[in-house]
Design a protein around this motif. Structure first.
Motif, mmCIF file in Angstrom:
data_model
loop_
_atom_site.group_PDB
_atom_site.id
_atom_site.type_symbol
_atom_site.label_atom_id
_atom_site.label_comp_id
_atom_site.label_asym_id
_atom_site.label_seq_id
_atom_site.Cartn_x
_atom_site.Cartn_y
_atom_site.Cartn_z
ATOM 1 N N SER A 43 4.584 -50.292 -11.013
ATOM 2 C CA SER A 43 4.930 -51.507 -11.713
ATOM 3 C C SER A 43 3.736 -52.374 -12.031
ATOM 4 O O SER A 43 2.797 -52.472 -11.278
ATOM 5 C CB SER A 43 5.896 -52.311 -10.856
ATOM 6 O OG SER A 43 5.284 -52.660 -9.663
ATOM 7 N N VAL A 44 3.792 -53.030 -13.193
ATOM 8 C CA VAL A 44 2.724 -53.889 -13.635
ATOM 9 C C VAL A 44 2.783 -55.196 -12.855
ATOM 10 O O VAL A 44 3.825 -55.824 -12.752
ATOM 11 C CB VAL A 44 2.856 -54.169 -15.145
ATOM 12 C CG1 VAL A 44 1.703 -55.006 -15.647
ATOM 13 C CG2 VAL A 44 2.954 -52.861 -15.913
ATOM 14 N N ARG A 73 12.959 -55.802 -15.199
ATOM 15 C CA ARG A 73 13.266 -56.433 -13.925
ATOM 16 C C ARG A 73 14.325 -55.601 -13.210
ATOM 17 O O ARG A 73 15.505 -55.657 -13.524
ATOM 18 C CB ARG A 73 13.770 -57.860 -14.099
ATOM 19 C CG ARG A 73 13.783 -58.619 -12.775
ATOM 20 C CD ARG A 73 14.293 -60.027 -12.926
ATOM 21 N NE ARG A 73 15.752 -60.050 -12.982
ATOM 22 C CZ ARG A 73 16.471 -61.171 -12.902
ATOM 23 N NH1 ARG A 73 15.864 -62.331 -12.799
ATOM 24 N NH2 ARG A 73 17.792 -61.108 -12.957
ATOM 25 N N PRO A 74 13.909 -54.806 -12.209
ATOM 26 C CA PRO A 74 14.890 -54.002 -11.471
ATOM 27 C C PRO A 74 15.700 -54.867 -10.521
ATOM 28 O O PRO A 74 15.190 -55.839 -9.955
ATOM 29 C CB PRO A 74 14.012 -53.012 -10.689
ATOM 30 C CG PRO A 74 12.725 -53.746 -10.487
ATOM 31 C CD PRO A 74 12.534 -54.594 -11.710
ATOM 32 N N LEU A 86 7.977 -53.518 -9.581
ATOM 33 C CA LEU A 86 9.034 -52.584 -9.962
ATOM 34 C C LEU A 86 9.307 -51.608 -8.824
ATOM 35 O O LEU A 86 8.575 -51.542 -7.847
ATOM 36 C CB LEU A 86 8.646 -51.805 -11.219
ATOM 37 C CG LEU A 86 8.312 -52.608 -12.469
ATOM 38 C CD1 LEU A 86 8.026 -51.677 -13.625
ATOM 39 C CD2 LEU A 86 9.416 -53.590 -12.819
ATOM 40 N N ASP A 87 10.379 -50.843 -8.956
ATOM 41 C CA ASP A 87 10.621 -49.780 -7.988
ATOM 42 C C ASP A 87 9.890 -48.520 -8.440
ATOM 43 O O ASP A 87 9.341 -48.451 -9.539
ATOM 44 C CB ASP A 87 12.124 -49.526 -7.808
ATOM 45 C CG ASP A 87 12.805 -49.038 -9.078
ATOM 46 O OD1 ASP A 87 12.438 -47.953 -9.572
ATOM 47 O OD2 ASP A 87 13.715 -49.735 -9.583
ATOM 48 N N LYS A 88 9.887 -47.508 -7.571
ATOM 49 C CA LYS A 88 9.057 -46.327 -7.813
ATOM 50 C C LYS A 88 9.647 -45.324 -8.790
ATOM 51 O O LYS A 88 9.023 -44.281 -9.041
ATOM 52 C CB LYS A 88 8.723 -45.637 -6.498
ATOM 53 C CG LYS A 88 9.903 -45.041 -5.764
ATOM 54 C CD LYS A 88 9.421 -44.421 -4.454
ATOM 55 C CE LYS A 88 10.545 -43.734 -3.713
ATOM 56 N NZ LYS A 88 10.064 -43.128 -2.450
ATOM 57 N N LEU A 89 10.806 -45.630 -9.379
ATOM 58 C CA LEU A 89 11.354 -44.759 -10.416
ATOM 59 C C LEU A 89 11.163 -45.361 -11.802
ATOM 60 O O LEU A 89 10.600 -44.724 -12.692
ATOM 61 C CB LEU A 89 12.832 -44.481 -10.153
ATOM 62 C CG LEU A 89 13.507 -43.551 -11.165
ATOM 63 C CD1 LEU A 89 12.858 -42.163 -11.139
ATOM 64 C CD2 LEU A 89 14.999 -43.443 -10.900
ATOM 65 N N VAL A 90 11.606 -46.601 -11.981
ATOM 66 C CA VAL A 90 11.558 -47.207 -13.314
ATOM 67 C C VAL A 90 10.135 -47.541 -13.744
ATOM 68 O O VAL A 90 9.884 -47.891 -14.894
ATOM 69 C CB VAL A 90 12.446 -48.467 -13.371
ATOM 70 C CG1 VAL A 90 11.759 -49.679 -12.750
ATOM 71 C CG2 VAL A 90 12.885 -48.764 -14.817
ATOM 72 N N VAL A 91 9.183 -47.387 -12.846
ATOM 73 C CA VAL A 91 7.790 -47.612 -13.205
ATOM 74 C C VAL A 91 7.361 -46.732 -14.371
ATOM 75 O O VAL A 91 6.503 -47.101 -15.161
ATOM 76 C CB VAL A 91 6.894 -47.386 -11.984
ATOM 77 C CG1 VAL A 91 7.147 -48.420 -10.921
ATOM 78 C CG2 VAL A 91 7.089 -46.003 -11.415
#
Length: 249
Positions: free
Chosen positions: A22-23, A98-99, A144-149
């Motif tokens: 995530s940024v 935004r997760p 962010l979480d480690k998937l949607v990154v």
């Protein structure tokens, strides 16, 4: 690599995707990533070890759902059974993603594992629950979480390929990753031939090496990922097929 020395295909792909993090500041306008479905083959030394399917969906209200399902396949399926599923749900906003929640579930020969991360943006906290045990970590806007990154990286690269710095809510505290743009290369994978940008990862406290090839024609979706473990073992994830607006193969 498992404790028995056999490669763990599903786990490897999940770790490879960790480079897409995530940024820390979503100051750039968010580019559009269309809904898509992509299928990958995981290989080592020419042998197929497993597969992964990614699906990204959005709705008119701006909510998104991103899912990954991985499983052992090929000759390795004779020795191991394992299935890994991940999902991220949240919203696509003007400043970025935004997760709200991330979920992980693994089943198979190594036993089950369940994890969940809930993002409390009002209080600047992420609540990470693993196998029923919760703990909190402080997070900054843009985490962010480690998937949607992966979607966040696709957005940022569309604004112009450049070196990036990322943070991900994983474990007891946010983790930092850096992404470096290297070269433009043409690669051939089962899904076709693509002009790509080669990206290398540098992460704190690891000897692993990760290289990713992202295709501008696919909104910078990765078409190939190489991961070299600290023991020298090399794994590849290569695109088999993809469906997105204006492109299907």
């Amino acid at each position: 690599m498992t404790s028995t020395g056999r490669p763990d295909a599903a786990r490897w792909f999940t770790l490879a995707v960790l480079l897409l993090c995530s940024v820390t500041t979503n100051s750039l306008p968010a580019a559009t990533v269309p809904d898509f479905e992509a299928n990958y083959r995981i290989k080592r030394a020419g042998l197929t070890l497993g597969s992964t399917r990614l699906t990204f969906r959005t709705n008119p209200s701006g909510e998104y759902t991103y899912k990954s399902t991985s499983g052992v396949g090929g000759f390795l399926s004779w020795f191991r059974k394992e299935h890994v599923s991940e999902s991220s749900h949240g919203s696509m906003q003007a400043g970025g993603i935004r997760p709200d929640e991330y979920r992980f579930r693994r089943t198979g020969d190594r036993g089950s594992r369940v994890a969940r991360v809930r993002f409390d943006w009002q209080n600047g906290k992420a609540v990470n629950t693993v196998d029923g045990v919760p703990w909190q970590m402080d997070i900054l806007p843009g985490t962010l979480d480690k998937l949607v990154v992966q979607i966040a990286i696709m957005q940022q690269l569309q604004a112009g390929p450049s070196d990036l710095d990322f943070s991900i809510a994983d474990g007891g505290k946010p983790k930092r990753y850096r992404i470096y743009i290297r070269d433009e290369e043409t690669v051939n994978v089962p899904g076709g031939e693509f002009d790509t940008v080669r990206i290398e990862q540098e992460a704190d406290n690891t000897r692993r090496k990760t290289i990713l090839w992202a295709a501008p024609d696919l909104h910078y979706l990765p078409v190939k990922i190489m991961r070299e473990e600290s023991n020298g073992a090399v794994y590849y994830s290569v695109l088999e097929s993809v469906t997105l607006p204006g492109y299907e193969r």
